[in-house]
Design a protein around this motif. Sequence first.
Motif, PDB file in Angstrom:
ATOM      1  N   PRO A   1      36.617  62.334  42.075  1.00 17.74           N
ATOM      2  CA  PRO A   1      37.333  61.568  42.910  1.00 17.74           C
ATOM      3  C   PRO A   1      38.172  60.421  42.297  1.00 17.74           C
ATOM      4  CG  PRO A   1      35.229  62.185  43.744  1.00 17.74           C
ATOM      5  CD  PRO A   1      35.259  62.745  42.391  1.00 17.74           C
ATOM      6  N   SER A   2      39.183  59.870  42.657  1.00 19.32           N
ATOM      7  CA  SER A   2      40.159  58.975  42.022  1.00 19.32           C
ATOM      8  C   SER A   2      39.185  57.660  41.693  1.00 19.32           C
ATOM      9  CB  SER A   2      41.374  58.668  42.749  1.00 19.32           C
ATOM     10  OG  SER A   2      40.931  58.059  44.076  1.00 19.32           O
ATOM     11  N   ASP A   3      38.306  57.384  42.443  1.00 19.79           N
ATOM     12  CA  ASP A   3      37.625  56.098  42.122  1.00 19.79           C
ATOM     13  C   ASP A   3      36.496  56.138  40.938  1.00 19.79           C
ATOM     14  OD1 ASP A   3      35.908  57.674  43.796  1.00 19.79           O
ATOM     15  OD2 ASP A   3      35.066  55.772  44.979  1.00 19.79           O
ATOM     16  N   VAL A   4      36.299  57.369  40.345  1.00 19.24           N
ATOM     17  CA  VAL A   4      35.652  57.481  39.265  1.00 19.24           C
ATOM     18  C   VAL A   4      36.207  57.376  37.937  1.00 19.24           C
ATOM     19  CG1 VAL A   4      33.804  59.006  38.121  1.00 19.24           C
ATOM     20  CG2 VAL A   4      34.141  59.269  40.596  1.00 19.24           C
ATOM     21  N   HIS A   5      35.634  56.472  37.320  1.00 19.00           N
ATOM     22  CA  HIS A   5      36.498  55.549  36.062  1.00 19.00           C
ATOM     23  C   HIS A   5      35.988  56.497  34.965  1.00 19.00           C
ATOM     24  CE1 HIS A   5      38.436  53.193  38.725  1.00 19.00           C
ATOM     25  NE2 HIS A   5      37.285  52.425  38.962  1.00 19.00           N
ATOM     26  N   GLY A   6      36.765  56.433  33.762  1.00 16.77           N
ATOM     27  CA  GLY A   6      36.659  57.022  32.535  1.00 16.77           C
ATOM     28  C   GLY A   6      37.779  57.268  31.670  1.00 16.77           C
ATOM     29  N   GLN A   7      37.381  58.077  30.638  1.00 18.39           N
ATOM     30  CA  GLN A   7      38.612  58.510  29.885  1.00 18.39           C
ATOM     31  C   GLN A   7      38.027  59.547  28.763  1.00 18.39           C
ATOM     32  OE1 GLN A   7      39.138  54.736  27.298  1.00 18.39           O
ATOM     33  NE2 GLN A   7      39.528  56.464  25.794  1.00 18.39           N
ATOM     34  N   THR A   8      38.984  60.318  28.182  1.00 16.45           N
ATOM     35  CA  THR A   8      38.639  61.339  27.021  1.00 16.45           C
ATOM     36  C   THR A   8      38.801  60.846  25.937  1.00 16.45           C
ATOM     37  OG1 THR A   8      40.863  62.099  26.817  1.00 16.45           O
ATOM     38  CG2 THR A   8      39.795  62.971  28.621  1.00 16.45           C
ATOM     39  N   ALA A   9      38.192  61.320  24.956  1.00 24.51           N
ATOM     40  CA  ALA A   9      38.293  60.815  23.515  1.00 24.51           C
ATOM     41  C   ALA A   9      39.569  61.007  22.992  1.00 24.51           C
ATOM     42  CB  ALA A   9      37.181  61.608  22.578  1.00 24.51           C
ATOM     43  N   GLY A  10      40.576  61.838  23.748  1.00 23.99           N
ATOM     44  CA  GLY A  10      41.805  62.026  23.103  1.00 23.99           C
ATOM     45  C   GLY A  10      42.707  60.929  23.790  1.00 23.99           C
ATOM     46  N   GLN A  11      42.332  60.165  24.700  1.00 21.30           N
ATOM     47  CA  GLN A  11      43.158  59.145  25.055  1.00 21.30           C
ATOM     48  C   GLN A  11      43.167  57.786  24.214  1.00 21.30           C
ATOM     49  OE1 GLN A  11      41.683  59.294  29.472  1.00 21.30           O
ATOM     50  NE2 GLN A  11      43.683  58.208  29.683  1.00 21.30           N
ATOM     51  N   VAL A  12      44.156  57.464  23.810  1.00 18.97           N
ATOM     52  CA  VAL A  12      44.087  56.186  23.036  1.00 18.97           C
ATOM     53  C   VAL A  12      44.394  54.766  24.155  1.00 18.97           C
ATOM     54  CG1 VAL A  12      45.003  54.642  21.452  1.00 18.97           C
ATOM     55  CG2 VAL A  12      44.980  57.018  20.986  1.00 18.97           C
ATOM     56  N   THR A  13      43.275  54.172  24.296  1.00 17.91           N
ATOM     57  CA  THR A  13      43.295  52.981  25.348  1.00 17.91           C
ATOM     58  C   THR A  13      43.272  51.810  24.639  1.00 17.91           C
ATOM     59  OG1 THR A  13      40.945  53.337  25.631  1.00 17.91           O
ATOM     60  CG2 THR A  13      42.543  54.542  26.923  1.00 17.91           C
TER      61      THR A  13
END
Length: 436
Positions: A417-429
């Motif tokens: 669901p869109s309200d579950v937050h996170g990121q991948t190791a490939g994303q530069v944030t």
Amino acid sequence: MNELPTRASARAQEKSAGPSIARHGRLKRHHPVQFLLKLIAAIVGVALVSGVSVAAYAVWNVASEVKSTVKLVDAKGNPIPQVGAISGGFNVLLAGSDSGGGNKAYGSRGEVLNDVTMLLHVSADHKNATVVSFPRDMFVSIPSCPTEDGKGSFDAMSRQKINTTLSYGGLACTVLTVEQLTGLTIPYAGVIEFDGVIEMSNAVGGVPVCVAGNITDPYTGLDVKAGQNTLEGSQALAFLRTRHGVGDGSDLGRISNQQVFLSSLVRTIKSADTLSNPVKVYGIARAAVKNIKLSESLSNMTTIASMAAALKNIDLNKVVFVQYPNHYTSDGGVEPTEDAADTLMTALKSDKSITLTGDTGVGSEAAAGGTSTTAPSTEAPATQAPATQTPPSSTPSNSATSTPAPSTGADSSVDLPSDVHGQTAGQVTCSKPFSE
């Protein structure tokens, strides 16, 4: 079966059974998975890039410094393969203790709290790795836990914050609580303290992080400028601990900030510069085992090396950091969002990959240029400017309350669901400074 009365009875029972558990206290978190992944990549790196005699000495020397172990209720007893990747999938829990390990520089605390609780799940085909962060202020039920001396047990509690489990019944209690919450069996676990964060960030040569604006936090001593910063030592620890300096000033914002650090850490560890440097990989492994109190099941160096072999080839975009689904309550904490949590846990139990459909969270934003490439050596350019908005990682396909049905197929992915937050190791944030 609730709160303080049962806690008191458990303490009385523990006292009659043997020595009481030391209780220290409070502070913040932010350390773990970096260490599990470091430890894992480090030891396999030694074996891959060093001569046989150097690798043998390194493993022997590291093994000689392993801290005391903790016995888990559901620990596996099967032997680990001597060569190659561990067979099948596995789960590892890492708790970050705020005790300071007796270091007076961190102050005096009345309890030992697991202010960081992270679960690493690796799929059976070794193609996906998911790191789940559990908010420290999330109310959960705590099962009956054995005392650390094995001679008694603590009463179950129906509603307590998850970060009290380490002081209540030790690492085994934290593991049992997360097992009950997630439905997953967790055979491996470890606890790391503040000094471990410092030593391990030093060992890897610093972790590059992007910051969208100047961050100054007098509570942790963090002082970083907008743009790229290479953090190690006390500043790495301060960055992981900061809450007042990032996002909305909440613990949830701090989890997002940790994910900025951890994703960069994974990219750093998997880079050619790290894995081709025996000094770095050995230093990481040595720092890890010196500062992590491991479960008995994880104290064997062959076990760790076998896990490393399972992790080392996972694509960066298949290493996903996700916050356990939750929502705020009226009494100063958060509670699990059951539908979304069921979707996440069903995917992990089925060894499905997961796809984040929402943004990267309240503590970070995607760096300009989108995500990084999947090449392990790719990192965000040092001159890259942070974005001013937070683009979603993909177009949301589910409402916050929906529970998508897992799609079929060996390589199918489950949309969260869109309200579950996170990121991948490939994303530069980039981490966002605090804003009210």
